[in-house]
Design a protein around this motif. Structure first.
Motif, mmCIF file in Angstrom:
data_model
loop_
_atom_site.group_PDB
_atom_site.id
_atom_site.type_symbol
_atom_site.label_atom_id
_atom_site.label_comp_id
_atom_site.label_asym_id
_atom_site.label_seq_id
_atom_site.Cartn_x
_atom_site.Cartn_y
_atom_site.Cartn_z
ATOM 1 N N TYR A 215 37.814 31.066 50.001
ATOM 2 C CA TYR A 215 36.620 31.788 49.551
ATOM 3 C C TYR A 215 36.984 32.744 48.421
ATOM 4 O O TYR A 215 36.293 32.813 47.395
ATOM 5 N N LYS A 216 38.069 33.481 48.593
ATOM 6 C CA LYS A 216 38.501 34.412 47.548
ATOM 7 C C LYS A 216 38.910 33.673 46.275
ATOM 8 O O LYS A 216 38.553 34.086 45.162
ATOM 9 N N ALA A 217 39.655 32.588 46.437
ATOM 10 C CA ALA A 217 40.201 31.882 45.276
ATOM 11 C C ALA A 217 39.161 31.036 44.552
ATOM 12 O O ALA A 217 39.173 30.953 43.324
ATOM 13 N N GLN A 218 38.256 30.411 45.293
ATOM 14 C CA GLN A 218 37.355 29.434 44.699
ATOM 15 C C GLN A 218 35.934 29.946 44.480
ATOM 16 O O GLN A 218 35.160 29.316 43.759
ATOM 17 N N VAL A 219 35.590 31.080 45.097
ATOM 18 C CA VAL A 219 34.246 31.628 44.940
ATOM 19 C C VAL A 219 34.277 32.986 44.253
ATOM 20 O O VAL A 219 33.635 33.197 43.226
ATOM 21 N N VAL A 220 35.041 33.920 44.816
ATOM 22 C CA VAL A 220 35.033 35.289 44.309
ATOM 23 C C VAL A 220 35.724 35.388 42.956
ATOM 24 O O VAL A 220 35.159 35.917 41.992
ATOM 25 N N ARG A 221 36.932 34.892 42.876
ATOM 26 C CA ARG A 221 37.700 35.053 41.635
ATOM 27 C C ARG A 221 37.011 34.393 40.433
ATOM 28 O O ARG A 221 36.916 35.018 39.360
ATOM 29 N N PRO A 222 36.505 33.157 40.530
ATOM 30 C CA PRO A 222 35.820 32.573 39.364
ATOM 31 C C PRO A 222 34.606 33.367 38.917
ATOM 32 O O PRO A 222 34.338 33.477 37.717
ATOM 33 N N PHE A 223 33.861 33.937 39.873
ATOM 34 C CA PHE A 223 32.704 34.736 39.497
ATOM 35 C C PHE A 223 33.121 35.946 38.671
ATOM 36 O O PHE A 223 32.549 36.236 37.618
ATOM 37 N N PHE A 224 34.126 36.650 39.123
ATOM 38 C CA PHE A 224 34.551 37.843 38.394
ATOM 39 C C PHE A 224 35.242 37.496 37.085
ATOM 40 O O PHE A 224 35.136 38.234 36.110
ATOM 41 N N ARG A 225 35.914 36.352 37.050
ATOM 42 C CA ARG A 225 36.535 35.933 35.784
ATOM 43 C C ARG A 225 35.466 35.608 34.752
ATOM 44 O O ARG A 225 35.603 35.948 33.572
ATOM 45 N N SER A 226 34.374 34.961 35.174
ATOM 46 C CA SER A 226 33.347 34.524 34.241
ATOM 47 C C SER A 226 32.407 35.645 33.818
ATOM 48 O O SER A 226 31.881 35.625 32.706
ATOM 49 N N HIS A 227 32.165 36.615 34.696
ATOM 50 C CA HIS A 227 31.119 37.605 34.426
ATOM 51 C C HIS A 227 31.641 39.039 34.441
ATOM 52 O O HIS A 227 31.487 39.775 33.472
ATOM 53 N N PHE A 228 32.267 39.436 35.529
ATOM 54 C CA PHE A 228 32.652 40.831 35.696
ATOM 55 C C PHE A 228 33.688 41.278 34.676
ATOM 56 O O PHE A 228 33.658 42.416 34.205
#
Length: 472
Positions: A259-272
């Protein structure tokens, strides 16, 4: 894996350098992240902010508007073609139409670009003409922001923290009993795992409805196309001794890390990672109404968020941002129009106290932070009511459920914020000397004059803090 991380870092570095050169020599871009804790009004905030930046008659505290430095503001196509556009026109129509109503809440990431023609001040401004400044507003669910706090926690640490506070939260005891009854060392069974995940999700939904702030993982509440997938089918468990491979504990641990690697991290890499300024909207009145435990949960959540915002405390975030930091963070208590103006200073003091304690707990540095009480769209008017020989300062508006006009006296907030924060820290189950009430008001029907945006409370001050320095 290592080569992929290096390439990813180099790619982001090139993107950032290119963006910085473009902004320096051509048209500056401000990327404003807008998110909020439970039921805080993100969609209304963005809609009213954009409307009031385009028609600035109600923005005297935004210096660039008051001085006339902003010559015009207009919407443009957003730069990110793969991100949904924030549906500004539909939301504005919902708030300002003949039958005004609150728009649908945020369920995914969206974006909107508002561009300004600004006349710079000082000597350079007098020598040149107006320049263009872009404001890219990124709207994303607050539930997803809270996932930032998971990145430095192991599954065992996250489980222990969640289970520790379940007893005092809605449907928490029921899930706690189920988790304690489960044999975490037994072979993983998909049906059992799904039942535990569904029970935990039901608790998160009930906790959010009750005004609690920390409801992670965020995608359990807003799963989107992840619904039913293994990456959102896990739950906290008491840690057993030496769980074997293939056990329920090990499989939940693996899914948590996925969940952290495949959901959370990509979101923050792309937007945050590209956000310059951030506003976190908080329904502080709702938490106060819900009781001391909800207020304490909000205080602790704000502290964890500030810790997460500091890259120096988070190795993965430091690598992701490559030295870039969020420059300003505003924590804004919304729905100030639910209080008479005589109590606004007290609500602001409570927010400042919450933020001050969050700073102390997080040992936070590196960005300018502020607390404020606002109403992005004013839905009430003030009135006085005689009751029991006393005159009460009330607010009056149209109730969302019935459509009837009603006056409300929400209770008197304490002058000293510790009157609320101390019982909350001590684990009190209810307020002993006060009863705080909150009503759900619908938007009022508006008759706007030319050049005026929707009525608000301190939205201009919020805008000045967030972007004012970049418009002068």
């Amino acid at each position: 894996m290592v080569l992929g991380s290096i390439a990813d870092g180099l790619s982001r570095g090139v993107e950032q350098i290119g963006a910085q050169l473009s902004e320096t020599f051509f048209e500056p871009v401000i990327r404003l992240g807008v998110t909020g804790l439970s039921r805080s009004g993100k969609t209304v905030f963005i809609t009213s902010l954009v409307a009031n930046l385009m028609d600035r008659g109600r923005m005297p505290q935004l210096r660039a508007a008051a001085s006339g430095a902003i010559r015009t503001a207009y919407l443009q196509p957003q730069p990110d073609d793969t991100v949904a556009r924030f549906d500004y026109e539909t939301h504005l129509a919902a708030l300002t139409g003949d039958a005004p109503h609150w728009p649908d809440s945020t369920r995914a990431v969206s974006e909107l670009r508002l561009s300004f023609r600004v006349q710079p001040s000082g000597m350079l401004g007098s020598l040149g003409g107006p320049r263009t400044v872009h404001l890219d507003i990124i709207d994303y669910p607050g539930e997803w922001l809270l996932d930032l706090t998971l990145m430095e926690k192991s599954y065992a640490e996250w489980s222990a923290g969640v289970l520790e506070r379940l007893a005092g939260r809605p449907e928490g005891p029921a899930y706690l009993s189920a988790a304690q009854a489960a044999d975490a060392t037994a072979p993983h069974d998909e049906a059992q795992g799904r039942a535990l995940a569904e029970a935990f999700t039901a608790h998160l939904q009930a906790a959010r409805r009750a005004g609690f702030s920390d409801c992670t993982p965020g995608r359990f509440l807003l799963p989107g196309d992840l619904a039913g997938s293994p990456v959102v089918t896990f739950a906290p468990l008491p840690r057993p001794d030496g769980p074997p491979r293939g056990s329920l504990w090990r499989e939940f641990e693996r899914r948590y890390e996925a969940y952290k690697a495949q959901v959370v991290r990509p979101f923050f890499r792309s937007h945050f990672a590209r956000i310059d300024r951030q506003v976190v909207l908080v329904d502080a009145l709702g938490a106060i109404h819900a009781g001391p435990q909800a207020v304490e949960d909000m205080r602790r959540t704000m502290a964890e968020l500030l810790t997460a915002f500091r890259p120096g405390r988070n190795r993965w975030l430091a690598e992701l941002l490559l030295g870039k930091r969020v420059e300003r963070i505003l924590f804004a208590a919304t729905k100030a129009d639910h209080l008479h103006h005589s109590q606004h200073a007290r609500l602001t003091a409570i927010m400042e106290a919450l933020l001050r304690e969050a700073r102390d707990r997080a040992d936070f540095a590196g960005a300018t932070t502020a607390a404020m009480s606002i109403a992005a769209l004013r839905a009430t008017v003030e009135t006085t009511v005689e009751h029991g020989g006393a005159t009460l300062d009330c607010v009056k508006g149209r109730l969302a459920e019935t459509g009837k006009v009603a006056a409300m006296y929400p209770g008197e907030l304490p002058q000293d914020p510790t009157r609320l924060l101390s019982p909350a820290r001590q684990g009190a189950e209810r307020w002993l000397d006060a009863d705080y009430q909150v009503m759900g008001f619908a938007p009022a029907r508006l008759n706007l004059k030319p050049g005026e945006g929707p009525p608000h409370i301190r939205l201009d001050r919020a805008a000045e803090f967030l972007i004012g320095d970049r418009l002068s």
